[in-house]
Scaffold this active site. Structure first.
Site, mmCIF file in Angstrom:
data_model
loop_
_atom_site.group_PDB
_atom_site.id
_atom_site.type_symbol
_atom_site.label_atom_id
_atom_site.label_comp_id
_atom_site.label_asym_id
_atom_site.label_seq_id
_atom_site.Cartn_x
_atom_site.Cartn_y
_atom_site.Cartn_z
ATOM 1 N N LYS A 1 -15.699 -6.499 27.444
ATOM 2 C CA LYS A 1 -16.508 -4.595 26.818
ATOM 3 C C LYS A 1 -16.053 -4.054 26.289
ATOM 4 O O LYS A 1 -16.481 -3.028 25.369
ATOM 5 C CB LYS A 1 -16.854 -4.437 28.581
ATOM 6 C CG LYS A 1 -18.079 -5.498 29.429
ATOM 7 C CD LYS A 1 -18.324 -5.291 31.090
ATOM 8 C CE LYS A 1 -17.014 -4.570 31.967
ATOM 9 N NZ LYS A 1 -16.183 -5.476 32.286
ATOM 10 N N ARG B 1 -20.664 -0.102 38.371
ATOM 11 C CA ARG B 1 -20.216 -0.954 38.847
ATOM 12 C C ARG B 1 -20.497 -1.227 40.323
ATOM 13 O O ARG B 1 -20.112 -1.939 40.788
ATOM 14 C CB ARG B 1 -18.953 -0.712 38.830
ATOM 15 C CG ARG B 1 -17.906 -1.659 37.595
ATOM 16 C CD ARG B 1 -16.159 -0.769 37.305
ATOM 17 N NE ARG B 1 -15.884 -2.160 37.380
ATOM 18 C CZ ARG B 1 -14.824 -2.127 36.013
ATOM 19 N NH1 ARG B 1 -15.007 -0.427 35.409
ATOM 20 N NH2 ARG B 1 -14.323 -2.883 36.055
ATOM 21 N N ARG C 1 -3.520 -10.130 26.935
ATOM 22 C CA ARG C 1 -4.206 -9.174 27.354
ATOM 23 C C ARG C 1 -2.740 -8.243 26.070
ATOM 24 O O ARG C 1 -1.785 -8.110 28.009
ATOM 25 C CB ARG C 1 -5.548 -8.235 27.857
ATOM 26 C CG ARG C 1 -5.895 -6.576 27.419
ATOM 27 C CD ARG C 1 -7.413 -6.274 27.379
ATOM 28 N NE ARG C 1 -8.268 -6.263 29.419
ATOM 29 C CZ ARG C 1 -8.036 -5.634 29.491
ATOM 30 N NH1 ARG C 1 -9.591 -6.400 29.099
ATOM 31 N NH2 ARG C 1 -8.313 -5.551 30.778
ATOM 32 N N ARG D 1 -1.291 -3.896 31.304
ATOM 33 C CA ARG D 1 -1.994 -2.983 32.190
ATOM 34 C C ARG D 1 -1.130 -3.587 32.990
ATOM 35 O O ARG D 1 -1.407 -5.325 33.609
ATOM 36 C CB ARG D 1 -3.408 -2.884 31.798
ATOM 37 C CG ARG D 1 -3.810 -2.036 31.615
ATOM 38 C CD ARG D 1 -5.603 -2.299 31.083
ATOM 39 N NE ARG D 1 -5.765 -2.219 32.025
ATOM 40 C CZ ARG D 1 -7.276 -2.514 32.501
ATOM 41 N NH1 ARG D 1 -8.208 -2.556 31.088
ATOM 42 N NH2 ARG D 1 -8.620 -2.610 33.285
ATOM 43 N N ARG E 1 -9.521 -8.146 41.309
ATOM 44 C CA ARG E 1 -10.613 -8.098 40.230
ATOM 45 C C ARG E 1 -11.914 -8.820 40.304
ATOM 46 O O ARG E 1 -12.465 -8.129 40.445
ATOM 47 C CB ARG E 1 -9.808 -7.818 39.080
ATOM 48 C CG ARG E 1 -8.688 -6.341 39.310
ATOM 49 C CD ARG E 1 -7.703 -6.103 37.795
ATOM 50 N NE ARG E 1 -9.168 -5.496 36.601
ATOM 51 C CZ ARG E 1 -8.527 -5.762 35.359
ATOM 52 N NH1 ARG E 1 -7.267 -6.330 35.102
ATOM 53 N NH2 ARG E 1 -9.822 -5.282 34.844
HETATM 54 P P1 AMP Z 1 -11.622 -1.324 33.788
HETATM 55 O O1 AMP Z 1 -10.643 -1.199 32.455
HETATM 56 O O2 AMP Z 1 -13.161 -1.001 32.913
HETATM 57 O O3 AMP Z 1 -11.549 -2.708 33.434
HETATM 58 O O4 AMP Z 1 -10.848 -0.368 34.441
HETATM 59 C C1 AMP Z 1 -9.971 -0.837 34.772
HETATM 60 C C2 AMP Z 1 -10.051 0.153 36.607
HETATM 61 O O5 AMP Z 1 -10.418 1.044 36.562
HETATM 62 C C3 AMP Z 1 -10.707 -0.736 37.274
HETATM 63 O O6 AMP Z 1 -10.429 -2.231 38.356
HETATM 64 C C4 AMP Z 1 -11.075 0.252 38.360
HETATM 65 O O7 AMP Z 1 -9.662 -0.093 39.667
HETATM 66 C C5 AMP Z 1 -11.227 1.357 38.402
HETATM 67 N N1 AMP Z 1 -12.545 1.633 37.771
HETATM 68 C C6 AMP Z 1 -12.781 1.156 36.256
HETATM 69 N N2 AMP Z 1 -14.654 1.822 36.219
HETATM 70 C C7 AMP Z 1 -14.852 2.268 37.183
HETATM 71 C C8 AMP Z 1 -16.402 2.119 38.007
HETATM 72 N N3 AMP Z 1 -16.622 2.430 37.169
HETATM 73 N N4 AMP Z 1 -16.085 2.450 39.582
HETATM 74 C C9 AMP Z 1 -15.021 2.142 40.289
HETATM 75 N N5 AMP Z 1 -13.969 2.205 39.848
HETATM 76 C C10 AMP Z 1 -14.178 2.013 38.743
#
Ligand code: AMP
Length: 213
Positions: free
Chosen positions: A10, A85, A124, A157, A168
């Site tokens: 994404k 989400r 990553r 990360r 996750r």
């Molecule tokens: P990502 O970079 O999209 O993989 O997001 C990393 C982390 O940020 C996720 O595992 C969540 O802890 C938090 N996060 C990102 N987007 C959301 C969302 N829409 N709702 C809740 N937590 C989020």
């Protein structure tokens, strides 16, 4: 809107789409990581959830997105990456879009098998400065630990460490996987094989988005 489990691509695809379509990428993950870097109270709270691989609470993320969508640069359209989400976030988004008189053109779901997701996430590396993503073997930077684009520092990360990746996926299955059937029912879902090369996936997404818009 881009849908898919962690590691599906994404972030990579939405960064390319942002440049190509000249609309902002609204990445809630990137926004949260920025808030954490700034060391604010909000950042400290969000970090606890993120480091465990949990979602941050809906009310917190919904507020952040609402403020972001009010920006002038969103008037010509925007790309949602990592939001919504949960079912609650879908409801909130519907409300925001209704007020803005805006409709989602397409919900693009990237399909990638679990073994490939794990390979991608565990290798990553992400630029601390611009968020560009690399992979230690399949997409390494020219100079180890340094971003090709901005010279920023690459890091792993916390939530990409193997012990958190499983959590996750569980969270994705429990809270986010149901969004696919929901957007299918609304006639917005476009499913794409996310295992192909970056450019191939990008071309496919672009085709779907152009048809839908
Ligand atoms: P990502 O970079 O999209 O993989 O997001 C990393 C982390 O940020 C996720 O595992 C969540 O802890 C938090 N996060 C990102 N987007 C959301 C969302 N829409 N709702 C809740 N937590 C989020």
């Amino acid at each position: 809107m881009l849908l898919g489990p962690p590691g599906a691509g994404k972030g990579t695809q939405s960064k390319l789409l942002q440049e190509h379509l000249r609309i902002p990428q609204i990445s809630t993950g990137d926004m949260l990581r920025r808030v954490i870097e700034q060391g604010t109270a909000l950042g400290k709270k969000a970090k606890e959830f993120m480091d465990r691989g949990d979602l941050v609470p809906d009310e917190l993320i919904i507020d952040i997105v609402e403020q972001r969508l009010a920006g002038d640069d969103c008037k010509r359209g925007f790309l949602l990456d990592g939001f919504p989400r949960t079912a609650e976030q879908v409801r909130a988004l519907d409300g925001m879009l209704g007020k803005m008189n805006v409709k989602i053109d397409a919900a693009v779901a990237l399909l990638v098998p679990r073994a490939e997701l794990i390979r991608r996430l565990s290798g990553r590396r992400t630029c601390r400065n611009c968020g560009t993503m690399y992979h230690v073997t399949s997409n390494p930077p020219e100079k180890r630990g340094v971003c090709d684009h901005c010279g920023g520092e690459l890091y792993q990360r916390v939530d990409d460490k193997e012990e958190t990746i499983g959590a996750r996926f569980d969270v994705y299955e429990e809270q986010s996987a149901s969004l696919r059937p929901l957007y299918r029912e609304r006639g917005l879902l476009r499913e794409i094989d996310g295992t192909k090369g970056t450019q191939q996936v990008f071309d496919r997404i672009l085709r779907e988005v152009r048809q839908a818009a």
